[in-house]
Design a protein around this motif. Structure first.
Motif: not given
Length: 762
Positions: A61-68, A668-670, A690-695
């Motif tokens: 529904k949003r582009y950020t809904d599909f992270l590859v 989910v943050k890109t 930042s990624r580690d903290a977010t995850t």
């Protein structure tokens, strides 16, 4: 890429097919969607477990809904960390230091969120990997560990391995010699593109990038000493205006991470090539990535200055490049382990009484269903169909074009590629903004129609968007030679024209999976095919089961073509299982492969083999012979290949569920979000940190169920909106495996893509 707040990304796509998605909280999704019908048309018509209830949700529904994110050969996951032009001093660490891990889990599944950085960090120096274990290749002599020698023997004959070691010894003893003064090793090479990159990688690793490997026009693998001259790989020619040579920097190839949003890989790479005024072939990558999503992949550029590449971030929109390293070799197609997906499903629902359930029960029910589904995708697998992406998005499917090519109907193939929707043309002519047709589709229809009606080549190309390269090639060629349809097809870039005939193979494969499942289910049966190189440990038992003569020697039954001396048999040859092998329990459904039709493959030695012949000979199958796939044109002559019947997700997977009321909420943050956060904190936190903290960190209001406790309720009360349920799934798949097919099995067809603007009228 402009990372300022003003440069906002296109958060979501235009929704136009109201009937196929859930737009109101209390609306019930249809049982059969447009996508379901399209799947049936291309052979995706079988369920492993038809008893499971359908789980409904909206994808993308949003582009950020599909992270590859690309999974590299060493198992690390590519992430964009830095846009700086300064290359990393560690040639692999920029790709990704750790396995991207799943969020903390409380359900006992694998991938519980433990930090794996210590065991997955790749230790390497500029210009090539350096082994850090006891089997390290020493610089003073050609000492190869037993483990690496065994690995080489898997790839080559023992004689070839000895020649390789002798070549390496010669290089170490006489490093001042030119490449041609050292021995040259030649050996037959596999045609399996999924295996080739692994072999090239092993050669580079084991021999410290001192041996180059390349395939000649006859398919022979040629192994030589890495060139030291100014024009060779790793040569001493200096980059223009710089003091350090390419060799001193680490190699001729600059590797970098490409981040993109809602763009094709080739779209960004072509823009880079045009802007930098270099040939597109200077750029290489392991595989293309989905357009409709946010993706990160590794790309290499031959002798392009890092500063010039990094400077392109000022021009790129919804894309960025960074994490530069110098390497001795460029990337090759297939040089990846797969992809990691982080997928958000919105407006989730399960069962007819869903609306009557309280919020907590909805969250619990959704998580329980999805957790069990992910377990099944790992343990029981899913049918390894080719997804809808393989068959195109316009009126004529790519497999239809491919069939016409294989039938020799080149005019029909050209007409099919240039077909367009009358609705799109009418919208283009009228300028009607109320008709939900994308601008690119309008322009495509208008450009093709203008050429058909006026024959004016230049005006038609001016109207046709550059992204439609196949159509542009046809129009450009037919504008000069109107009736040479074969020549027109051959003018299409090779990777695109191969796509058509390969799509026909994919259609047959999809149908064959369904037929096999109907006949045998997940049982291993006599006549099933296995890849020979994957089961060397079982070959001795297989030989024991064969007929023997009076002296006890195995009787070899020759085939149509003698391949006894063909080393490729250890890589990409398949054989049928005997009855005793099928019943032995030594093989599982995950070992079984099916052929993509061609003249150089084996077909199952059971009822399924006869199905190939019967179906392909039928009108629906195109009246073709599966054993006669040679054509006068080399690119349309299909040798065939093999693909596993079943796929499975990786060992690390997870699910989170949330309640929400704001449709624009991002869960989910890109990578770019994290880079912006890092900049906002004045460099106080790196993007990786930042990624580690977010995850790993849970929302401060989260409960053990993973819901955003209270947040959805507060939003709903404040705005008088009903709350909805979203799920975030994280898992990995191997290369050429489709996340949409995993989601199809996970939800039993209930997950449907959010409809974008009109594309082609199918």
């Amino acid at each position: 890429m402009d990372t300022s707040n003003e440069d906002s990304r296109p958060h979501k796509r235009v929704k136009i097919e109201e009937d196929n998605t859930v737009s109101q909280h209390n609306s019930k999704p249809p049982t059969t969607s447009d996508d379901n019908m399209k799947e049936i048309e291309v052979g995706i018509n079988t369920w492993m477990d038809s008893s499971r209830p359908v789980f409904h949700g909206i994808l993308k529904k949003r582009y950020t809904d599909f992270l590859v994110n690309e999974v590299l050969l060493d198992g690390t996951v590519a992430h964009l960390h830095s846009l700086s032009a300064k290359p990393s001093s560690d040639s692999k660490i920029a790709a990704s230091t750790t396995i991207s891990r799943a969020p903390d889990r409380d359900d006992g599944h694998k991938g519980s969120g433990k930090d794996q950085s210590a065991e997955n960090t790749v230790n390497s120096g500029i210009g090539g990997l350096v082994r850090q274990d006891e089997g390290h290749v020493k610089s003073g002599g050609a000492q190869i560990s037993e483990e690496d020698q065994a690995k080489l023997v898997e790839h080559f004959s023992e004689e070839t391995v000895q020649e390789l070691i002798s070549l390496y010894q010669s290089i170490l003893e006489s490093p001042e010699k030119k490449s041609r003064e050292h021995p040259i090793v030649r050996t037959s090479f596999t045609s399996d593109r999924s295996v080739r990159p692994l072999i090239h990688g092993d050669i580079r690793r084991i021999f410290q990038s001192k041996i180059d490997s390349a395939t000649d026009n006859d398919g022979v693998l040629v192994l030589t000493a890495a060139s030291r001259g100014p024009r060779g790989r790793g040569g001493d020619q200096q980059p223009k205006g710089r003091g350090l040579s390419w060799k001193e920097r680490g190699g001729d190839h600059v590797h970098f991470n490409l981040y993109k949003e809602n763009k094709d890989t080739m779209e960004v790479v072509s823009f880079l090539a045009r802007s930098l005024k270099v040939a597109p072939k200077a750029f290489n990558f392991a595989g293309t990535k989905d357009r409709r999503g946010v993706t990160v992949q590794r790309v290499s550029a031959y002798r392009v200055e890092v500063n010039r590449l990094a400077g392109m971030n000022r021009s790129l929109r919804y894309a960025a490049i960074g994490d530069f390293t110098y390497e001795k070799h460029g990337l090759e197609l297939g040089e990846l382990n797969g992809n990691e997906f982080v997928i958000t499903l919105r407006e989730c629902r399960l069962g007819a009484d869903w609306d009557q359930l309280p919020e907590d029960q909805k969250l619990e029910t959704a998580k329980e269903y999805l957790s069990q589904s992910l377990d099944q995708l790992r343990n029981q697998g899913f049918l390894n169909h080719y997804g809808l992406q393989r068959f195109g998005s316009f009126m004529s499917r790519t497999d239809t074009v491919g069939l016409k090519i294989l039938q020799g109907d080149f005019k029909g193939a050209v007409d099919a590629i240039l077909q367009f929707s009358d609705v799109a043309l009418e919208a283009a002519k009228s300028g009607d903004t109320s008709t939900l047709v994308g601008q690119d589709d309008r322009a495509r229809a208008e450009g093709i129609n203008h050429f058909n009606t006026t024959g004016n080549l230049n005006e038609a190309l001016d109207k046709l968007p550059r992204k439609f390269s196949a159509e542009s090639s046809l129009i450009r060629y037919l504008g000069r030679q109107r009736t040479d349809y074969l020549g027109a097809l051959l003018s299409i870039p090779r990777n695109l024209r191969l796509m058509y005939v390969h799509a026909y193979q994919s259609l047959i494969f999809n149908l064959a999976i369904g037929e096999r499942w109907k006949l045998f289910g997940n049982r291993v049966v006599e006549g099933d095919l296995i890849l020979m190189h994957e089961h060397k440990d079982k070959e001795a038992q297989a030989q024991a089961d064969q007929d023997v003569d009076a002296d006890g020697e195995v009787i070899i039954q020759p085939g149509e073509e003698d391949r006894a001396n063909d080393p490729d048999t250890m890589f990409d040859r398949a054989r049928a299982l005997t009855a005793s092998e099928a019943e032995s329990g030594a093989y599982s459904i995950f070992d079984i492969v099916l052929p993509l039709p061609g003249f150089d493959v084996e077909y199952p030695a059971n009822a399924l083999g006869q199905w190939y012949k019967t179906f392909m000979a039928s009108e629906e199958g195109g009246g073709l012979d599966p054993h006669n796939m040679r054509r006068k044109q080399k690119d349309f002559s299909l040798s065939g290949s093999y693909r596993k019947v079943m796929a499975r997700i990786g060992e690390t997977y997870s699910v989170e569920v949330h309640s929400y009321a704001d449709d624009d909420k991002q869960f989910v943050k890109t990578d770019m979000d994290l880079i912006k956060e890092s900049k906002a904190q004045n460099g106080g936190t790196s993007a990786r940190a930042s990624r580690d903290a977010t995850t790993t960190a849970k929302d401060e209001n989260a409960t053990e169920n993973g819901k955003t406790n209270g947040a959805g309720e507060e939003e709903a009360e404040a705005e008088d909106k009903p709350y909805k349920i979203a799920a975030v799934l994280r898992f990995q798949l191997g290369s050429s495996q489709y996340a949409t097919m995993a989601l199809r099995d996970l939800s039993r067809g209930g997950v449907q893509a959010y409809k974008a603007d009109f594309t082609g009228g199918r």
